[in-house]
Design a protein around this motif. Structure first.
Motif, PDB file in Angstrom:
ATOM      1  N   GLN A   6       0.833  -1.198   0.000  1.00 61.38           N
ATOM      2  CA  GLN A   6       0.000   0.000   0.000  1.00 61.38           C
ATOM      3  C   GLN A   6       0.874   1.256   0.000  1.00 61.38           C
ATOM      4  N   VAL A   7       0.379   2.281  -0.645  1.00 63.67           N
ATOM      5  CA  VAL A   7       1.059   3.573  -0.622  1.00 63.67           C
ATOM      6  C   VAL A   7       0.840   4.168   0.773  1.00 63.67           C
ATOM      7  N   ARG A   8       1.919   4.639   1.365  1.00 62.50           N
ATOM      8  CA  ARG A   8       1.865   5.219   2.708  1.00 62.50           C
ATOM      9  C   ARG A   8       2.366   6.665   2.644  1.00 62.50           C
ATOM     10  N   PHE A   9       1.866   7.456   3.572  1.00 65.02           N
ATOM     11  CA  PHE A   9       2.241   8.871   3.615  1.00 65.02           C
ATOM     12  C   PHE A   9       2.707   9.237   5.023  1.00 65.02           C
ATOM     13  N   ASP A  10       3.621  10.211   5.099  1.00 64.16           N
ATOM     14  CA  ASP A  10       4.051  10.696   6.399  1.00 64.16           C
ATOM     15  C   ASP A  10       3.051  11.738   6.911  1.00 64.16           C
ATOM     16  N   GLU A  11       3.340  12.326   8.066  1.00 60.72           N
ATOM     17  CA  GLU A  11       2.416  13.276   8.690  1.00 60.72           C
ATOM     18  C   GLU A  11       2.213  14.554   7.878  1.00 60.72           C
ATOM     19  N   ARG A  12       3.131  14.842   6.942  1.00 56.77           N
ATOM     20  CA  ARG A  12       2.997  16.038   6.088  1.00 56.77           C
ATOM     21  C   ARG A  12       2.337  15.729   4.752  1.00 56.77           C
ATOM     22  N   GLY A  13       1.976  14.459   4.539  1.00 57.48           N
ATOM     23  CA  GLY A  13       1.308  14.070   3.295  1.00 57.48           C
ATOM     24  C   GLY A  13       2.251  13.645   2.194  1.00 57.48           C
ATOM     25  N   LYS A  14       3.556  13.552   2.497  1.00 55.67           N
ATOM     26  CA  LYS A  14       4.535  13.127   1.504  1.00 55.67           C
ATOM     27  C   LYS A  14       4.553  11.594   1.459  1.00 55.67           C
ATOM     28  N   GLN A  15       4.573  11.063   0.231  1.00 61.47           N
ATOM     29  CA  GLN A  15       4.578   9.609   0.089  1.00 61.47           C
ATOM     30  C   GLN A  15       5.876   9.019   0.623  1.00 61.47           C
ATOM     31  N   LEU A  16       5.737   7.953   1.398  1.00 69.47           N
ATOM     32  CA  LEU A  16       6.896   7.236   1.912  1.00 69.47           C
ATOM     33  C   LEU A  16       7.375   6.247   0.845  1.00 69.47           C
ATOM     34  N   PRO A  17       8.674   5.985   0.796  1.00 71.61           N
ATOM     35  CA  PRO A  17       9.194   5.056  -0.214  1.00 71.61           C
ATOM     36  C   PRO A  17       8.782   3.612   0.094  1.00 71.61           C
ATOM     37  N   PHE A  18       8.734   2.804  -0.977  1.00 73.55           N
ATOM     38  CA  PHE A  18       8.491   1.378  -0.809  1.00 73.55           C
ATOM     39  C   PHE A  18       9.772   0.711  -0.323  1.00 73.55           C
ATOM     40  N   THR A  19       9.627  -0.371   0.415  1.00 73.74           N
ATOM     41  CA  THR A  19      10.793  -1.173   0.789  1.00 73.74           C
ATOM     42  C   THR A  19      11.215  -1.988  -0.429  1.00 73.74           C
ATOM     43  N   GLU A  20      12.427  -2.524  -0.407  1.00 80.18           N
ATOM     44  CA  GLU A  20      12.887  -3.349  -1.526  1.00 80.18           C
ATOM     45  C   GLU A  20      12.003  -4.587  -1.685  1.00 80.18           C
ATOM     46  N   GLN A  21      11.532  -5.147  -0.595  1.00 82.18           N
ATOM     47  CA  GLN A  21      10.633  -6.303  -0.656  1.00 82.18           C
ATOM     48  C   GLN A  21       9.311  -5.905  -1.326  1.00 82.18           C
ATOM     49  N   GLU A  22       8.807  -4.700  -1.013  1.00 83.94           N
ATOM     50  CA  GLU A  22       7.575  -4.225  -1.652  1.00 83.94           C
ATOM     51  C   GLU A  22       7.785  -4.001  -3.150  1.00 83.94           C
ATOM     52  N   VAL A  23       8.942  -3.474  -3.532  1.00 87.46           N
ATOM     53  CA  VAL A  23       9.256  -3.286  -4.954  1.00 87.46           C
ATOM     54  C   VAL A  23       9.266  -4.642  -5.664  1.00 87.46           C
ATOM     55  N   ASP A  24       9.894  -5.644  -5.031  1.00 87.84           N
ATOM     56  CA  ASP A  24       9.940  -6.981  -5.623  1.00 87.84           C
ATOM     57  C   ASP A  24       8.543  -7.580  -5.767  1.00 87.84           C
ATOM     58  N   THR A  25       7.637  -7.219  -4.899  1.00 86.46           N
ATOM     59  CA  THR A  25       6.251  -7.676  -4.993  1.00 86.46           C
ATOM     60  C   THR A  25       5.499  -6.921  -6.080  1.00 86.46           C
ATOM     61  N   LEU A  26       5.763  -5.632  -6.209  1.00 83.47           N
ATOM     62  CA  LEU A  26       5.044  -4.794  -7.178  1.00 83.47           C
ATOM     63  C   LEU A  26       5.430  -5.065  -8.630  1.00 83.47           C
ATOM     64  N   ILE A  27       6.690  -5.363  -8.893  1.00 83.82           N
ATOM     65  CA  ILE A  27       7.153  -5.504 -10.282  1.00 83.82           C
ATOM     66  C   ILE A  27       6.349  -6.531 -11.068  1.00 83.82           C
ATOM     67  N   PRO A  28       6.165  -7.769 -10.597  1.00 86.15           N
ATOM     68  CA  PRO A  28       5.375  -8.713 -11.403  1.00 86.15           C
ATOM     69  C   PRO A  28       3.902  -8.310 -11.529  1.00 86.15           C
ATOM     70  N   LEU A  29       3.365  -7.633 -10.512  1.00 91.02           N
ATOM     71  CA  LEU A  29       1.974  -7.180 -10.601  1.00 91.02           C
ATOM     72  C   LEU A  29       1.805  -6.108 -11.669  1.00 91.02           C
ATOM     73  N   VAL A  30       2.732  -5.162 -11.702  1.00 91.24           N
ATOM     74  CA  VAL A  30       2.668  -4.074 -12.682  1.00 91.24           C
ATOM     75  C   VAL A  30       2.897  -4.605 -14.096  1.00 91.24           C
ATOM     76  N   THR A  31       3.895  -5.469 -14.269  1.00 88.34           N
ATOM     77  CA  THR A  31       4.183  -5.977 -15.615  1.00 88.34           C
ATOM     78  C   THR A  31       3.045  -6.845 -16.142  1.00 88.34           C
ATOM     79  N   GLU A  32       2.411  -7.613 -15.272  1.00 88.54           N
ATOM     80  CA  GLU A  32       1.272  -8.425 -15.724  1.00 88.54           C
ATOM     81  C   GLU A  32       0.108  -7.531 -16.149  1.00 88.54           C
ATOM     82  N   HIS A  33      -0.144  -6.491 -15.363  1.00 83.99           N
ATOM     83  CA  HIS A  33      -1.271  -5.605 -15.653  1.00 83.99           C
ATOM     84  C   HIS A  33      -1.070  -4.809 -16.950  1.00 83.99           C
TER      85      HIS A  33
END
Length: 110
Positions: A6-33
């Motif tokens: 999930q996309v997360r935000f800090d207290e100022r509304g700035k998006q927090l970065p994904f962890t490397e594990q989250e990136v590894d999870t997102l890549i096959p989902l994005v490429t399939e879509h």
């Protein structure tokens, strides 16, 4: 089943970065879509009476959300047809030239 990061935000509304594990999870989902769909343009050869006696693939293509790219086989002179169209259906319509050119999807639509 792996949870979709999930996309997360800090207290100022700035998006927090994904962890490397989250990136590894997102890549096959994005490429399939967003993967383009493959297709073939097939020419039906007919005799003088209109009977079909051969089918050949004259070009291969891929279609994405906004365009379709087509690459044909080399002819006797080594020339290869290439083109970009708004859709695979438009490629068939424009390239048929009065002949029996058919669209065959290789990848099923999701």
């Amino acid at each position: 089943m792996t949870a979709i990061p999930q996309v997360r935000f800090d207290e100022r509304g700035k998006q927090l970065p994904f962890t490397e594990q989250e990136v590894d999870t997102l890549i096959p989902l994005v490429t399939e879509h967003y993967a383009p769909r493959r297709f073939a343009l097939c020419q039906v050869v007919r005799d003088d009476e209109g009977h079909a006696f051969d089918v050949s693939i004259v070009a291969w293509g891929i279609e994405s959300d906004d365009s379709a790219s087509v690459v044909g086989y080399s002819d006797a002179y080594g020339q290869r047809m290439r083109g970009t169209f708004q859709s695979a259906e438009d490629a068939v319509s424009l390239l048929a030239a009065g002949g029996d050119l058919r669209l065959a999807w290789v990848d099923a639509a999701d």
